[in-house]
Design an enzyme around this catalytic site. Sequence first.
Site, short mmCIF file in Angstrom:
data_model
loop_
_atom_site.label_atom_id
_atom_site.label_comp_id
_atom_site.label_asym_id
_atom_site.label_seq_id
_atom_site.Cartn_x
_atom_site.Cartn_y
_atom_site.Cartn_z
N THR A 31 -28.13 -5.37 13.89
CA THR A 31 -27.11 -4.43 13.42
C THR A 31 -26.17 -4.14 14.61
OG1 THR A 31 -28.59 -2.56 13.82
CG2 THR A 31 -28.46 -3.39 11.57
N ASN B 152 -22.12 5.71 17.64
CA ASN B 152 -22.79 6.59 16.69
C ASN B 152 -21.91 7.66 16.08
OD1 ASN B 152 -25.52 5.58 16.45
ND2 ASN B 152 -25.49 5.83 18.67
N THR C 139 -32.77 1.33 13.43
CA THR C 139 -34.11 0.87 13.12
C THR C 139 -34.65 -0.24 14.00
OG1 THR C 139 -33.92 1.43 10.81
CG2 THR C 139 -35.55 -0.20 11.36
N GLU D 69 -28.36 1.03 22.13
CA GLU D 69 -26.94 1.18 21.83
C GLU D 69 -26.15 1.67 23.04
OE1 GLU D 69 -26.96 1.82 17.03
OE2 GLU D 69 -27.07 3.59 18.29
N LYS E 147 -35.27 -6.47 16.33
CA LYS E 147 -33.93 -5.91 16.45
C LYS E 147 -34.06 -4.40 16.60
CE LYS E 147 -31.83 -4.00 13.74
NZ LYS E 147 -31.64 -2.56 13.33
#
Lengths: 410, 410
Positions: B156, B405, B193, B279, B182
């Site tokens: 993702t 985010n 996730t 991230e 992932k």
Amino acid sequence: MNMGKRVAGGVTAAGGFMAAGVAAGVKYEGRKDMALVYSEAPCIVAGVFTSNVVKAAPVVWDKEVVDSGRDVHAVIVNSGIANACTGKQGFAYCRETAEAAAEALGIREDGVLVASTGVIGMQLPMDKVRAGVHMLAGAKADSPEAGADAACAIMTTDTVSKEAAVTVEIGGKTVTVGGMCKGSGMIHPNMCTMLAFVTTDVRITRELLQEALRRDVQDTFNMISVDGDTSTNDTLLVLANGEAGNPLIAEKGEDYDAFCQALHEINEILAKKMAGDGEGATALFEAKVIHAANKDDARLLARSVICSSLTKAAIFGHDANWGRILCALGYSGAVFDPEKMELYFESRAGKMLIYRDGQAADYSEEEATKLLSEPEVTVIADMKMGEAAASAWGCDLSYEYVKINADYRS
Amino acid sequence: MNMGKRVAGGVTAAGGFMAAGVAAGVKYEGRKDMALVYSEAPCIVAGVFTSNVVKAAPVVWDKEVVDSGRDVHAVIVNSGIANACTGKQGFAYCRETAEAAAEALGIREDGVLVASTGVIGMQLPMDKVRAGVHMLAGAKADSPEAGADAACAIMTTDTVSKEAAVTVEIGGKTVTVGGMCKGSGMIHPNMCTMLAFVTTDVRITRELLQEALRRDVQDTFNMISVDGDTSTNDTLLVLANGEAGNPLIAEKGEDYDAFCQALHEINEILAKKMAGDGEGATALFEAKVIHAANKDDARLLARSVICSSLTKAAIFGHDANWGRILCALGYSGAVFDPEKMELYFESRAGKMLIYRDGQAADYSEEEATKLLSEPEVTVIADMKMGEAAASAWGCDLSYEYVKINADYRS
């Protein structure tokens, strides 16, 4: 319970309290960085402190004073350097600061509280601190301006100073509770530390003052978070000098409840001010949990939501990403049925049902974004389990938070 | 214990496993977004799942399959939509996906596992999913390329795909353990996730496979964190088809230990890849706790450090702000003596003592910044309490994290 009457001012609002804020050059240039709170009349003091195993020297000093039950007259605060992780030398500096204050103010050194906030691991420049203490003693006054100076002097990355005061009638006398604070959080404070100082002229026993404080922080300072880091320096002190002349509050009852209500109002106002001024924050973010199974669950759920980085980033983006809120409720530790509960967003722009029956409600993303673009945003989680409720306050997570903290020491 | 031999590939490295990754257009445009892992020979399966009360539909489906003890043949994964908070409809879609896979692959539908990752609260476009399943069945192959396609399809916000494989000798046979993953985290995963799929050709009982997995995640996937948010979808599955032909591992002993070691290596490699690709991350940040009083304390301490937003922001800024690390150790819940412990920073650029005797060691800030500018940075906390050790892995906190985010759903 009647609400207190909001009045102007902060730590100097209550009778007999003086304050000052001066530029002592402890670390910052060209701004006030030392504060004094002072009462000529002796004060009883209640306090709550960081639960961190690593405690700054002033926390150790103040805990000893509070636990001793001794009367106090003064609090000396510096910003810029936290006096944490500074070894024996750091603790000796607390004593030297208290000695300087005792000399400058003509009081006993064991009646002086100290507090510090700023960078960890750096030693205080004691020459500047001593000079600052003498400046504070000379500048002290009972004016609102003096209180405001003190509130400015304790700021670190705060963008606004934080004060509040209320009055309440107790036994035919007007009792005032006022306070100032800086930073963001008690359980989860910003490393630059939450410090809060509340002054009141109420007459109350030390035991009841401590109990009132300990009980109230559970629903106020312990319900805010900026970033989940519990500081080494967190300190909340309440000084009471009895100058209001109300009949001594020595047992629970109407008078005690009235004081608790006033203390609660000040604590909640100050706590919300801290959350809303979290580092880099653009919005105050409240999580209100209703109909939870019990009070502990309600607190867990509310705090979990305002602590979620992903939720905070979504609030910054004005994105109605309710899945993240549901997720944060889910890992809070409280048990509930995701299929039964409901979620709402609320702000000045309105109130909107977002989630029910285990899936998204039929709402407009555009309307939700509008609602979330206000400076104060609330998510309401109706757990449909029981009668308990709790609120927690945090803020959004912005680029600015990262910027401030990637480069805090430079 | 001998280390396994690192070999090329991922989920197709072990004998008898095939994979595929295709662009089904579930949500993303112009990229692979559905993956298949397949074994013609029946597999036993072990799994661990999110502890979140709010569980995505595929988690509920897979838990049922794992708990049933049934053999499985295939895992179907989609990225883009998490199929979480999707009510009864979402669960029905798991069944429909399994039915489609059963038809396309000629297997039983109750032997199909499913997994999803992406946005919460959105329903899957089942026409596209069904078409994707058929494409996957047509494209499946046992080549490294097919494994790589699958690893890409499950991404993702990941910036790189994540695969690893090792071989180990067991009972005279070469056993392979390979996997892909992932996202970022198990206990504290990124909302997008953590999904991890490990395949192996070992012959082992289902009970021992589940025990090996459950034990190992405590030191691998449960020791990473990107942002403290435990996803609704976290899933780690291990499929074993027995094709290596080793003597069945039915009890603990040398063979079991050899397999556990290989599984541990794969899990640790994959877990670190996730943490390093958190991230917005610019660095992999490891906290290594040594000489802790016991294993639980060691884990608590290590995880507390890599979860601290302030510490992560400091790592992003290459700032040796060790006070934040000490602070995070202090609120971890473990008891220790801050005056006795020592802190070191370590990276490819060297190792440096930063803190001892309750205060800063005599180190150069310039050297420390240089050391912290490497892509992999470790802080070593020597607690001087006992013999227990643990490592945890996270990443720094950057502007990019906020950006990703604040705007994830657009």
